[in-house]
Design a protein around this motif. Structure first.
Motif, PDB file in Angstrom:
ATOM      1  N   ALA A  14      70.654  29.268 -12.134  1.00  0.00           N
ATOM      2  CA  ALA A  14      71.085  30.584 -12.775  1.00  0.00           C
ATOM      3  C   ALA A  14      70.663  30.596 -14.092  1.00  0.00           C
ATOM      4  O   ALA A  14      70.311  31.808 -14.562  1.00  0.00           O
ATOM      5  CB  ALA A  14      72.672  30.502 -13.056  1.00  0.00           C
ATOM      6  N   LEU A  15      70.315  29.593 -14.716  1.00  0.00           N
ATOM      7  CA  LEU A  15      69.651  29.540 -16.241  1.00  0.00           C
ATOM      8  C   LEU A  15      68.171  29.910 -16.024  1.00  0.00           C
ATOM      9  O   LEU A  15      67.584  30.944 -16.845  1.00  0.00           O
ATOM     10  CB  LEU A  15      69.451  28.051 -16.662  1.00  0.00           C
ATOM     11  N   HIS A  16      67.512  29.711 -14.852  1.00  0.00           N
ATOM     12  CA  HIS A  16      66.027  30.077 -14.578  1.00  0.00           C
ATOM     13  C   HIS A  16      66.106  31.739 -14.501  1.00  0.00           C
ATOM     14  O   HIS A  16      65.348  32.240 -15.175  1.00  0.00           O
ATOM     15  CB  HIS A  16      65.799  29.384 -13.227  1.00  0.00           C
ATOM     16  N   LYS A  17      66.854  32.238 -13.773  1.00  0.00           N
ATOM     17  CA  LYS A  17      67.136  33.608 -13.586  1.00  0.00           C
ATOM     18  C   LYS A  17      67.169  34.318 -14.742  1.00  0.00           C
ATOM     19  O   LYS A  17      66.513  35.346 -15.182  1.00  0.00           O
ATOM     20  CB  LYS A  17      67.970  33.948 -12.444  1.00  0.00           C
ATOM     21  N   THR A  18      68.258  34.062 -15.454  1.00  0.00           N
ATOM     22  CA  THR A  18      68.711  34.817 -16.667  1.00  0.00           C
ATOM     23  C   THR A  18      67.669  34.453 -18.104  1.00  0.00           C
ATOM     24  O   THR A  18      67.181  35.490 -18.657  1.00  0.00           O
ATOM     25  CB  THR A  18      70.217  34.083 -17.277  1.00  0.00           C
ATOM     26  N   LEU A  19      66.936  33.275 -17.981  1.00  0.00           N
ATOM     27  CA  LEU A  19      66.047  33.074 -18.854  1.00  0.00           C
ATOM     28  C   LEU A  19      64.947  34.034 -18.886  1.00  0.00           C
ATOM     29  O   LEU A  19      64.320  34.625 -19.739  1.00  0.00           O
ATOM     30  CB  LEU A  19      65.628  31.645 -19.142  1.00  0.00           C
ATOM     31  N   GLU A  20      64.505  33.942 -17.551  1.00  0.00           N
ATOM     32  CA  GLU A  20      63.267  34.954 -17.276  1.00  0.00           C
ATOM     33  C   GLU A  20      63.399  36.387 -17.483  1.00  0.00           C
ATOM     34  O   GLU A  20      62.913  37.164 -17.990  1.00  0.00           O
ATOM     35  CB  GLU A  20      62.828  34.883 -15.849  1.00  0.00           C
ATOM     36  N   GLU A  21      64.750  36.601 -17.123  1.00  0.00           N
ATOM     37  CA  GLU A  21      64.975  38.321 -17.348  1.00  0.00           C
ATOM     38  C   GLU A  21      65.445  38.510 -18.933  1.00  0.00           C
ATOM     39  O   GLU A  21      65.175  39.540 -19.168  1.00  0.00           O
ATOM     40  CB  GLU A  21      66.672  38.327 -16.660  1.00  0.00           C
ATOM     41  N   GLN A  22      65.501  37.688 -19.714  1.00  0.00           N
ATOM     42  CA  GLN A  22      65.387  37.749 -20.876  1.00  0.00           C
ATOM     43  C   GLN A  22      64.073  37.607 -21.884  1.00  0.00           C
ATOM     44  O   GLN A  22      64.109  37.675 -22.869  1.00  0.00           O
ATOM     45  CB  GLN A  22      66.501  37.086 -21.635  1.00  0.00           C
ATOM     46  N   ILE A 176      97.222  15.456 -16.056  1.00  0.00           N
ATOM     47  CA  ILE A 176      96.381  16.422 -15.560  1.00  0.00           C
ATOM     48  C   ILE A 176      96.029  16.504 -14.255  1.00  0.00           C
ATOM     49  O   ILE A 176      95.841  15.505 -13.744  1.00  0.00           O
ATOM     50  CB  ILE A 176      94.989  16.286 -16.409  1.00  0.00           C
ATOM     51  N   LYS A 177      96.531  17.532 -13.572  1.00  0.00           N
ATOM     52  CA  LYS A 177      96.512  17.517 -12.337  1.00  0.00           C
ATOM     53  C   LYS A 177      94.996  18.361 -11.789  1.00  0.00           C
ATOM     54  O   LYS A 177      94.870  19.335 -12.226  1.00  0.00           O
ATOM     55  CB  LYS A 177      97.568  18.568 -11.367  1.00  0.00           C
ATOM     56  N   ALA A 178      94.302  17.638 -11.018  1.00  0.00           N
ATOM     57  CA  ALA A 178      92.878  17.947 -10.683  1.00  0.00           C
ATOM     58  C   ALA A 178      92.864  18.393  -9.279  1.00  0.00           C
ATOM     59  O   ALA A 178      93.094  17.544  -8.364  1.00  0.00           O
ATOM     60  CB  ALA A 178      91.872  17.064 -11.109  1.00  0.00           C
ATOM     61  N   SER A 179      92.323  19.521  -8.937  1.00  0.00           N
ATOM     62  CA  SER A 179      92.141  20.135  -7.667  1.00  0.00           C
ATOM     63  C   SER A 179      90.950  20.371  -7.437  1.00  0.00           C
ATOM     64  O   SER A 179      90.136  20.934  -8.321  1.00  0.00           O
ATOM     65  CB  SER A 179      93.067  20.993  -7.263  1.00  0.00           C
ATOM     66  N   ARG A 180      90.368  20.346  -5.894  1.00  0.00           N
ATOM     67  CA  ARG A 180      89.082  20.798  -5.559  1.00  0.00           C
ATOM     68  C   ARG A 180      89.144  21.670  -4.565  1.00  0.00           C
ATOM     69  O   ARG A 180      89.497  21.259  -3.527  1.00  0.00           O
ATOM     70  CB  ARG A 180      88.241  19.668  -5.379  1.00  0.00           C
ATOM     71  N   GLU A 181      88.590  23.041  -4.631  1.00  0.00           N
ATOM     72  CA  GLU A 181      88.768  23.774  -3.693  1.00  0.00           C
ATOM     73  C   GLU A 181      87.473  24.726  -3.442  1.00  0.00           C
ATOM     74  O   GLU A 181      86.884  24.890  -4.361  1.00  0.00           O
ATOM     75  CB  GLU A 181      89.913  24.865  -3.953  1.00  0.00           C
ATOM     76  N   GLN A 182      87.170  25.244  -2.169  1.00  0.00           N
ATOM     77  CA  GLN A 182      85.893  25.736  -1.926  1.00  0.00           C
ATOM     78  C   GLN A 182      85.855  27.169  -2.622  1.00  0.00           C
ATOM     79  O   GLN A 182      86.623  27.955  -2.904  1.00  0.00           O
ATOM     80  CB  GLN A 182      85.782  26.260  -0.449  1.00  0.00           C
ATOM     81  N   GLY A 183      84.765  27.257  -3.312  1.00  0.00           N
ATOM     82  CA  GLY A 183      84.338  28.329  -3.971  1.00  0.00           C
ATOM     83  C   GLY A 183      85.085  28.907  -5.529  1.00  0.00           C
ATOM     84  O   GLY A 183      84.623  29.861  -6.006  1.00  0.00           O
ATOM     85  N   VAL A 184      85.829  27.841  -6.097  1.00  0.00           N
ATOM     86  CA  VAL A 184      86.215  27.892  -7.257  1.00  0.00           C
ATOM     87  C   VAL A 184      85.344  27.636  -8.477  1.00  0.00           C
ATOM     88  O   VAL A 184      84.860  26.654  -8.508  1.00  0.00           O
ATOM     89  CB  VAL A 184      87.738  27.352  -7.283  1.00  0.00           C
ATOM     90  N   ILE A 185      85.004  28.550  -9.336  1.00  0.00           N
ATOM     91  CA  ILE A 185      84.219  28.348 -10.342  1.00  0.00           C
ATOM     92  C   ILE A 185      84.855  27.333 -11.451  1.00  0.00           C
ATOM     93  O   ILE A 185      84.381  26.126 -11.850  1.00  0.00           O
ATOM     94  CB  ILE A 185      83.724  29.531 -11.144  1.00  0.00           C
ATOM     95  N   GLY A 186      85.872  27.712 -11.805  1.00  0.00           N
ATOM     96  CA  GLY A 186      86.643  26.781 -12.867  1.00  0.00           C
ATOM     97  C   GLY A 186      87.655  27.385 -13.409  1.00  0.00           C
ATOM     98  O   GLY A 186      87.627  28.473 -14.058  1.00  0.00           O
ATOM     99  N   SER A 207      82.684  33.840 -13.046  1.00  0.00           N
ATOM    100  CA  SER A 207      81.279  33.782 -12.551  1.00  0.00           C
ATOM    101  C   SER A 207      80.811  32.666 -13.418  1.00  0.00           C
ATOM    102  O   SER A 207      81.342  31.971 -14.325  1.00  0.00           O
ATOM    103  CB  SER A 207      80.373  34.693 -12.509  1.00  0.00           C
ATOM    104  N   ARG A 208      79.534  31.940 -13.291  1.00  0.00           N
ATOM    105  CA  ARG A 208      78.792  31.043 -14.229  1.00  0.00           C
ATOM    106  C   ARG A 208      78.035  31.853 -15.004  1.00  0.00           C
ATOM    107  O   ARG A 208      77.349  31.025 -16.190  1.00  0.00           O
ATOM    108  CB  ARG A 208      78.044  30.314 -13.203  1.00  0.00           C
TER     109      ARG A 208
END
Length: 240
Positions: A14-22, A176-186, A207-208
């Motif tokens: 994602a950084l690669h894409k945005t850096l080049e776009e900028q 702190i309750k920590a869960s891991r689920e498909q597709g969740v960014i944060g 999104s990221r």
């Protein structure tokens, strides 16, 4: 600016894409989470952005410090080695910037949490706990942002002594309750639970892109900063 990307997972791409776009240049890509090797292409860069992994992050930051390459680190899960990085920064007079989360929204969320904790600190009828949810590939538990959230709350309420995972809670810890689920960014929540109601403060990443832009802005800031130092994303945003 000419950027070295250390780590080429979701954030690296994602950084690669945005850096080049900028209009920025990618001068070096380290595609794995292993320890980097020094090369001419690495040293040709103005700054490195590091998203490798907690196993090798400290060694990668040390290599950048030794080579005089400013580095922005977004890897979490290594803060128990903070003193080592601090020593390397001082030894080499390096520029290192760390952020558990580069999103402006998250940083404002942490400020709001600190302020709300000040109001709630004398309310013994409410019990505080934290929750965080991330994608299945997230390696560290709890997330670095959840730990940053706890520290922000501590600034507002000094009675908060330490955190623990929810399944290891003791009388003197904030769970702190920590869960891991498909597709969740944060997602992160601070919840004060009372007998007749509860108060919830939360941040959900859609999104990221917020993380990406924050890391890029931090890299620009670090290059322009004249003095060596060990900085945080809060310095970039003027929140310290």
């Amino acid at each position: 600016m000419r950027v070295a990307l250390l780590g080429y997972g979701k954030m690296g791409k994602a950084l690669h894409k945005t850096l080049e776009e900028q209009g920025h240049t990618i001068g070096f890509i380290h595609e794995t989470q292993d320890v980097i090797e020094v090369s001419d292409s690495l040293l040709s860069c103005d700054v490195a952005i590091e998203f490798t992994g907690p196993e090798n992050a400290v060694q990668n930051l040390t290599i950048c410090a030794e080579q005089g390459l400013p580095v922005v680190s977004g890897t979490t899960g290594w803060l128990d080695q903070w003193s080592e990085v601090q020593a390397e920064q001082e030894k080499h007079q390096a520029k290192i910037l760390y952020g558990s989360n580069f999103s402006l929204g998250v940083q404002l969320f942490l400020e709001a949490a600190k302020n709300l904790a000040q109001f709630m600190k004398d309310r013994s009828d409410f019990k505080l706990h934290l929750e965080e949810t991330h994608h299945l590939e997230k390696k560290d538990t709890p997330s670095g942002t959840a730990i940053s959230l706890f520290h922000a709350l501590q600034q507002g309420d000094s009675s908060l002594k330490k955190w623990s995972l929810a399944n290891k809670k003791t009388d003197d810890t904030t769970p702190i309750k920590a869960s891991r689920e498909q597709g969740v960014i944060g997602n992160h929540q601070a919840i004060w639970d009372g007998a007749i109601d509860y108060i919830k403060l939360e941040h959900h990443a859609k999104s990221r892109q917020g993380f990406v832009q924050g890391a890029i802005d931090s890299a620009k800031w670090l290059i322009q900063k004249q003095e060596p130092g060990l900085y945080s994303v809060r310095d970039v945003l003027g929140l310290t």
